[in-house]
Enzyme design. Structure first.
Site, PDB file in Angstrom:
ATOM      1  N   GLY A  46       0.845  -1.188   0.000  1.00  0.00           N
ATOM      2  CA  GLY A  46       0.000   0.000   0.000  1.00  0.00           C
ATOM      3  C   GLY A  46       0.880   1.238   0.000  1.00  0.00           C
ATOM      4  N   GLN A  51       3.289  10.049   1.061  1.00  0.00           N
ATOM      5  CA  GLN A  51       4.555   9.318   1.257  1.00  0.00           C
ATOM      6  C   GLN A  51       5.560   9.619   0.144  1.00  0.00           C
ATOM      7  OE1 GLN A  51       2.407   5.355   2.035  1.00  0.00           O
ATOM      8  NE2 GLN A  51       4.252   5.173   3.274  1.00  0.00           N
ATOM      9  N   CYS A  94       5.478   0.025   7.684  1.00  0.00           N
ATOM     10  CA  CYS A  94       5.183   1.153   6.798  1.00  0.00           C
ATOM     11  C   CYS A  94       6.435   1.490   6.010  1.00  0.00           C
ATOM     12  CB  CYS A  94       4.750   2.355   7.637  1.00  0.00           C
ATOM     13  SG  CYS A  94       4.387   3.814   6.660  1.00  0.00           S
ATOM     14  N   LEU A  95       6.260   1.769   4.720  1.00  0.00           N
ATOM     15  CA  LEU A  95       7.417   2.127   3.899  1.00  0.00           C
ATOM     16  C   LEU A  95       8.075   3.423   4.391  1.00  0.00           C
ATOM     17  CD1 LEU A  95       5.942   1.250   0.387  1.00  0.00           C
ATOM     18  CD2 LEU A  95       7.644  -0.049   1.670  1.00  0.00           C
ATOM     19  N   HIS A 136      -4.877   2.205   7.291  1.00  0.00           N
ATOM     20  CA  HIS A 136      -3.498   2.683   7.421  1.00  0.00           C
ATOM     21  C   HIS A 136      -3.205   3.763   6.365  1.00  0.00           C
ATOM     22  CE1 HIS A 136       1.007   1.740   7.948  1.00  0.00           C
ATOM     23  NE2 HIS A 136       0.967   2.484   6.856  1.00  0.00           N
ATOM     24  N   GLU A 137      -3.645   3.512   5.122  1.00  0.00           N
ATOM     25  CA  GLU A 137      -3.379   4.472   4.038  1.00  0.00           C
ATOM     26  C   GLU A 137      -4.189   5.757   4.214  1.00  0.00           C
ATOM     27  OE1 GLU A 137      -0.837   3.937   2.528  1.00  0.00           O
ATOM     28  OE2 GLU A 137      -0.689   1.777   2.773  1.00  0.00           O
ATOM     29  N   HIS A 140      -2.600   8.074   6.550  1.00  0.00           N
ATOM     30  CA  HIS A 140      -1.515   8.864   5.948  1.00  0.00           C
ATOM     31  C   HIS A 140      -2.052  10.182   5.388  1.00  0.00           C
ATOM     32  CE1 HIS A 140       2.187   6.555   6.067  1.00  0.00           C
ATOM     33  NE2 HIS A 140       1.614   5.462   5.582  1.00  0.00           N
TER      34      HIS A 140
HETATM   35 ZN   LIG Z   1       2.378   3.524   5.705  1.00  0.00          ZN
END
Ligand SMILES: [Zn+2]
Length: 192
Positions: A46, A51, A94-95, A136-137, A140
Site C-alpha cells: 500500500g 509518502q 510502513c514504507l 493505514h493508508e 496517511h
Molecule cells: Zn504507511
C-alpha cells in the site's frame, strides 16, 4: 510511469493533512500510476500520496497473499463511511517507517467510498488485512502514521532509531561508502 522517492519519518511532510482532488484527471491518473510503480518497487502492499511528497488524497493498494489477492486498487478521496464495532489486531509496518513493526488495533471491517481511476464513485467493504491496509493508508492522508497508534514510549524509541539510521546513512554517503540496504523480502512484506 516513474519510481518516486519514499519519504521516511520524521519528515514533517508526513504529518500534514492532504487535500481532496477535484476530479480524477490525467494528472491524478499519472500520480496513481507512479504510486503503484513505486509501491511495487519498494516492495510494499500500500502507498499514500503524501509518502512521495504529494499532499493529495490518493492511495493505492495491492495485496498479494495466499489467502487474499486483490490486484491493484486505486482510490481518490477515500472516506470510511462505516466501521465495525469489532476490532482486529495486525502487526503493521510502513514504507515510511522502515524496519519497524508494531501491533495496531483497528476496526475489523470498514466500508470505503472513493473515486476510482475512471472518476466513478465506488464503495468497497473491506475485511481482514485489506481493512487494516485501507485504514493505514487513509491515516496517511490525515498525517497519521501507525506509530501514532502505539505508546509514546515505543514511538519515540522508533523515531530516535530512524534518525540515527538516517545520520549514519548520510555519513556513509559523505565518506563515499555504498548505501547499505539491510532489508530482507520477509521484513518488507508487511510494509504499507
Ligand atoms: Zn504507511
Amino acid at each position: 510511469m516513474a519510481i518516486r522517492t519514499i519519504l521516511t519519518a520524521p519528515d514533517p511532510r508526513l504529518k500534514k493533512k492532504s487535500k481532496p482532488v477535484d476530479s480524477v484527471d490525467a494528472e491524478v491518473r499519472q500520480l496513481m500510476d507512479d504510486m503503484l510503480e513505486t509501491m511495487y518497487d519498494a516492495p510494499g502492499i500500500g502507498l499514500a500520496a503524501p509518502q512521495i511528497g504529494e499532499l493529495a488524497r490518493v492511495i493505492v493498494l495491492d495485496i498479494d497473499r495466499e489467502e487474499l489477492k486483490t490486484g491493484p486498487i486505486l482510490m481518490a478521496n477515500p472516506e470510511i463511511i462505516e466501521a465495525s464495532d469489532e476490532d482486529a489486531t495486525y502487526e503493521e509496518g510502513c514504507l515510511s517507517v522502515p524496519e519497524h513493526y508494531s501491533d495496531v488495533v483497528r476496526p475489523a471491517k470498514v466500508t470505503v467510498r472513493y473515486l476510482d481511476r475512471d472518476g466513478e464513485t465506488k464503495e468497497m467493504t473491506c475485511e481482514g488485512l485489506l481493512a487494516t491496509c485501507v485504514q493505514h493508508e487513509i491515516d496517511h492522508l490525515d498525517g497519521v502514521l501507525f506509530i501514532d497508534h502505539i505508546s509514546a514510549l515505543k514511538r519515540n524509541m522508533i523515531l530516535r532509531k530512524l534518525l540515527k539510521a538516517r545520520k549514519e546513512a548520510e555519513r556513509d554517503e559523505a565518506e563515499g561508502k555504498p548505501a547499505s540496504k539491510p532489508k530482507s523480502k520477509k521484513e518488507s512484506a508487511g510494509a504499507i
